[in-house]
Design a protein around this motif. Structure first.
Motif, PDB file in Angstrom:
ATOM      1  N   THR A   7      47.022  21.607  43.483  1.00 27.37           N
ATOM      2  CA  THR A   7      47.779  20.490  44.082  1.00 27.37           C
ATOM      3  C   THR A   7      48.479  19.644  43.025  1.00 27.37           C
ATOM      4  OG1 THR A   7      46.198  20.415  45.904  1.00 27.37           O
ATOM      5  CG2 THR A   7      47.664  18.526  45.646  1.00 27.37           C
ATOM      6  N   VAL A   8      47.735  19.073  42.099  1.00 29.84           N
ATOM      7  CA  VAL A   8      48.363  18.302  41.016  1.00 29.84           C
ATOM      8  C   VAL A   8      47.860  18.736  39.647  1.00 29.84           C
ATOM      9  CG1 VAL A   8      49.006  16.224  42.293  1.00 29.84           C
ATOM     10  CG2 VAL A   8      46.674  16.471  41.484  1.00 29.84           C
ATOM     11  N   GLN A   9      47.076  19.814  39.592  1.00 30.77           N
ATOM     12  CA  GLN A   9      46.496  20.232  38.322  1.00 30.77           C
ATOM     13  C   GLN A   9      47.526  20.776  37.339  1.00 30.77           C
ATOM     14  OE1 GLN A   9      44.875  20.028  40.998  1.00 30.77           O
ATOM     15  NE2 GLN A   9      42.677  20.235  40.816  1.00 30.77           N
ATOM     16  N   PHE A  10      48.602  21.389  37.822  1.00 32.15           N
ATOM     17  CA  PHE A  10      49.614  21.880  36.892  1.00 32.15           C
ATOM     18  C   PHE A  10      50.346  20.718  36.235  1.00 32.15           C
ATOM     19  CE2 PHE A  10      49.851  26.020  39.463  1.00 32.15           C
ATOM     20  CZ  PHE A  10      48.961  26.648  38.608  1.00 32.15           C
ATOM     21  N   ALA A  11      50.698  19.702  37.032  1.00 32.19           N
ATOM     22  CA  ALA A  11      51.324  18.513  36.461  1.00 32.19           C
ATOM     23  C   ALA A  11      50.368  17.834  35.484  1.00 32.19           C
ATOM     24  CB  ALA A  11      51.721  17.543  37.573  1.00 32.19           C
ATOM     25  N   TRP A  12      49.088  17.819  35.839  1.00 32.49           N
ATOM     26  CA  TRP A  12      48.050  17.236  34.974  1.00 32.49           C
ATOM     27  C   TRP A  12      47.944  18.006  33.661  1.00 32.49           C
ATOM     28  CZ3 TRP A  12      43.389  20.099  34.087  1.00 32.49           C
ATOM     29  CH2 TRP A  12      42.406  19.426  33.359  1.00 32.49           C
ATOM     30  N   PHE A  13      47.859  19.324  33.748  1.00 29.19           N
ATOM     31  CA  PHE A  13      47.674  20.136  32.535  1.00 29.19           C
ATOM     32  C   PHE A  13      48.897  20.082  31.633  1.00 29.19           C
ATOM     33  CE2 PHE A  13      48.218  24.087  30.182  1.00 29.19           C
ATOM     34  CZ  PHE A  13      47.012  24.158  29.498  1.00 29.19           C
ATOM     35  N   TYR A  14      50.053  20.397  32.181  1.00 30.99           N
ATOM     36  CA  TYR A  14      51.257  20.474  31.356  1.00 30.99           C
ATOM     37  C   TYR A  14      51.707  19.085  30.886  1.00 30.99           C
ATOM     38  CZ  TYR A  14      51.591  25.359  32.690  1.00 30.99           C
ATOM     39  OH  TYR A  14      51.323  26.700  32.870  1.00 30.99           O
ATOM     40  N   GLY A  15      51.451  18.055  31.693  1.00 31.09           N
ATOM     41  CA  GLY A  15      51.814  16.712  31.261  1.00 31.09           C
ATOM     42  C   GLY A  15      50.949  16.203  30.136  1.00 31.09           C
ATOM     43  N   ASN A  16      49.663  16.527  30.168  1.00 38.76           N
ATOM     44  CA  ASN A  16      48.740  16.062  29.136  1.00 38.76           C
ATOM     45  C   ASN A  16      48.822  16.861  27.849  1.00 38.76           C
ATOM     46  OD1 ASN A  16      47.350  13.783  30.115  1.00 38.76           O
ATOM     47  ND2 ASN A  16      46.153  15.057  31.496  1.00 38.76           N
ATOM     48  N   THR A  17      49.267  18.097  27.935  1.00 35.96           N
ATOM     49  CA  THR A  17      49.293  18.955  26.747  1.00 35.96           C
ATOM     50  C   THR A  17      50.713  19.227  26.266  1.00 35.96           C
ATOM     51  OG1 THR A  17      49.318  20.981  28.080  1.00 35.96           O
ATOM     52  CG2 THR A  17      47.168  20.111  27.458  1.00 35.96           C
TER      53      THR A  17
END
Length: 512
Positions: free
Chosen positions: A9-19
């Motif tokens: 749901t929002v994990q891709f935005a979370w992962f790519y945004g943080n890294t």
């Protein structure tokens, strides 16, 4: 628990945004190394102590009652926060965006407004309360009801995954951009594809992405996508032929999990754009920066609806399978947490009232009610203080907690000599006089300690992730440790005053 639509749901935005856009498939492959050691650890313990019900039992029997309880308290809370609370919050994002999208496609402003409200902090919190009550009721109804629910949800998830991959594989980035601008034009220029990106860049997002160079830095966050396989241990007592089923469950799910997430992330970035995902993810994960201007989360269901636009039938079916297919993993993490409370109560570490069951359904209703209330409390930081930072904290501490089972297996041959000597198959074997299980235990502890070191020492994570939570993380974990020892000490001396030595229960494995 590994193939979960809700985790997209929002994990891709979370992962790519943080890294800053680190390559997820490569990070998954590298992070699978400590997972392989962990799978051997849980496989060994499931064979030696198949009826323990949870890893709390064998950690408390190998080390000590107090250490076992305190460790399991931290571990259960982190799993509950990350595996349940965060996912129910993500589920509310998926639910609300389905209403918003329905309003945009049909031209219904009231439906759009309702979806937008439910995406807000107050709306999300209200939805969380509703869904938390629903999942609590599911748990109370018992195993027969749950079994049917899980099978239905898994079938929906299979269909949902197929639809998700089809939509992403058949939509080019140019088409996605065109659809995005058409669907979201009513939200103004800042909501356009380039407008969202420009806002993020103007408020601190990077114009370039780290790609493969950020693999090591991204390992602690990539590991989150593979959590779940080892939790088969919690159900080993209900499984048949565990010598065969446990290794299949843990190793096949780990392998297919890597494939699933690699394919899904590859297709998603190909559709929405790698730079764009990294930049709007940064804005979403840093709400105080002002770099994210949309009134709803950058969720996978939103991306899928935009990609499938204007096919309203496909979009509706996608939302249906996505939401129904997300029920099983969310509920499973809730269910597992009740097992810990039940086990604590069975050992009299917490009041025995928590192990009371409803005879008709054979479910620990008080433990379930307590967790439902706890879930609502833990929803507050996700809803009002930032989904990404809270999620990162929970997932990283979850990984650090896995050091203890590794150490437990390492000393197991000496702490529980009789169990070790009578262990089935390879669990009692030695290499050069050194137990094989101890080797896997040591490698497990070292692997997860290294991932924890990366998380807490690298500045790339920024304020939205672990880098900004060092002091808070230490203080919170320290507080849980103090509270845990206080609870155990209080229970021990209370029962001692009644002539009951609760430590005696920890000298035995619970009966089947």
């Amino acid at each position: 628990m590994v193939f979960a639509l809700v985790y997209t749901t929002v994990q891709f935005a979370w992962f790519y945004g943080n890294t800053q856009g680190a390559d997820l498939p490569s990070s998954l492959l590298v992070s699978s190394i400590p997972f392989i050691f962990l799978m051997f650890t849980y496989w060994a313990i499931s064979l030696v102590m198949p009826r323990t019900g949870s890893d709390y039992v064998w950690v408390s029997r190998i080390f000590s009652p107090s250490i076992g309880f305190v460790w399991s308290l931290i571990y259960m809370l982190m799993v509950f926060i990350t595996g349940f609370c965060a996912q129910v919050t993500a589920f509310t994002y998926a639910f609300s965006i389905s209403l918003t999208t329905g309003g945009l496609i049909s031209g219904s402003q009231s439906l759009t407004n309702m979806g937008t409200f439910l995406s807000s902090g107050n709306g999300t919190f209200l939805l969380f309360i509703a869904f938390s009550i629903i999942f609590g009721l599911f748990a109370i109804f018992g195993t027969k009801f749950v079994k049917g629910l899980l099978y239905i949800s898994w079938l929906a998830a299979i269909a949902g995954i197929a639809i998700m991959w089809y939509i992403l594989a058949t939509t080019s980035n140019a088409t996605f951009i065109s659809h995005w601008n058409l669907m979201l034009n009513s939200f103004g220029t800042n909501a356009s594809y380039s407008g969202v990106q420009s806002q993020a860049l103007a408020h601190g997002a990077q114009s370039s992405i780290t790609s493969t160079t950020g693999i090591v830095v991204a390992l602690p966050l990539a590991a989150l996508f593979l959590f779940g396989s080892n939790n088969v241990n919690a159900f080993a007592g209900e499984m048949k032929n565990i010598k065969r089923t446990v290794p299949i469950a843990i190793f096949v799910s780990l392998f297919l999990g890597i494939v699933y997430w690699a394919v899904t992330s590859y297709l998603t970035l190909g559709t929405v754009g790698a730079h764009w995902m990294s930049q709007i993810g940064f804005g979403f994960e840093n709400p105080s920066s002002g770099g994210y201007t949309l009134p709803f989360a950058p969720s996978q269901p939103l991306f899928l609806a935009v990609a499938a636009y204007p096919n309203s039938g496909l979009i509706s079916f996608m939302f249906f399978t996505y939401l129904l297919g997300s029920v099983a993993p969310i509920f499973t993490f809730f269910w597992i947490s009740t097992k810990y409370i039940f086990a604590w109560s069975f050992d009299r570490v917490v009041p025995t009232k928590f192990s009371d069951v409803i005879e008709r359904f054979s479910t620990p209703y008080i433990a379930i009610i307590a967790l439902s209330i706890l879930g609502v409390l833990f929803a507050i930081p996700f809803v009002y203080y930032g989904w990404g930072s809270t999620f990162t904290f929970g997932s990283v501490i979850w990984g650090l907690c896995l050091i203890i089972p590794g150490l437990g297996l390492a000393v197991f041959p000496w702490r529980k000599k009789e169990l070790f000597n009578n262990g089935p198959g390879w669990t009692s074997k030695k290499i050069g006089g050194f137990p094989i299980v101890s080797i896997f235990g040591i490698l497990t502890a070292l692997g997860w300690a290294y991932l924890g070191y990366i998380a807490f020492s690298n500045a790339l994570y920024g304020n939205a992730a672990v880098g900004g939570l060092n002091a808070f993380a230490v203080e919170l974990v320290a507080a849980i440790i103090i509270i845990g020892f206080a609870i155990y000490g209080t229970s021990y001396y209370y029962h001692k005053s009644k002539g009951i030595n609760i430590r005696l229960a920890f000298t035995e494995i619970p009966p089947e």
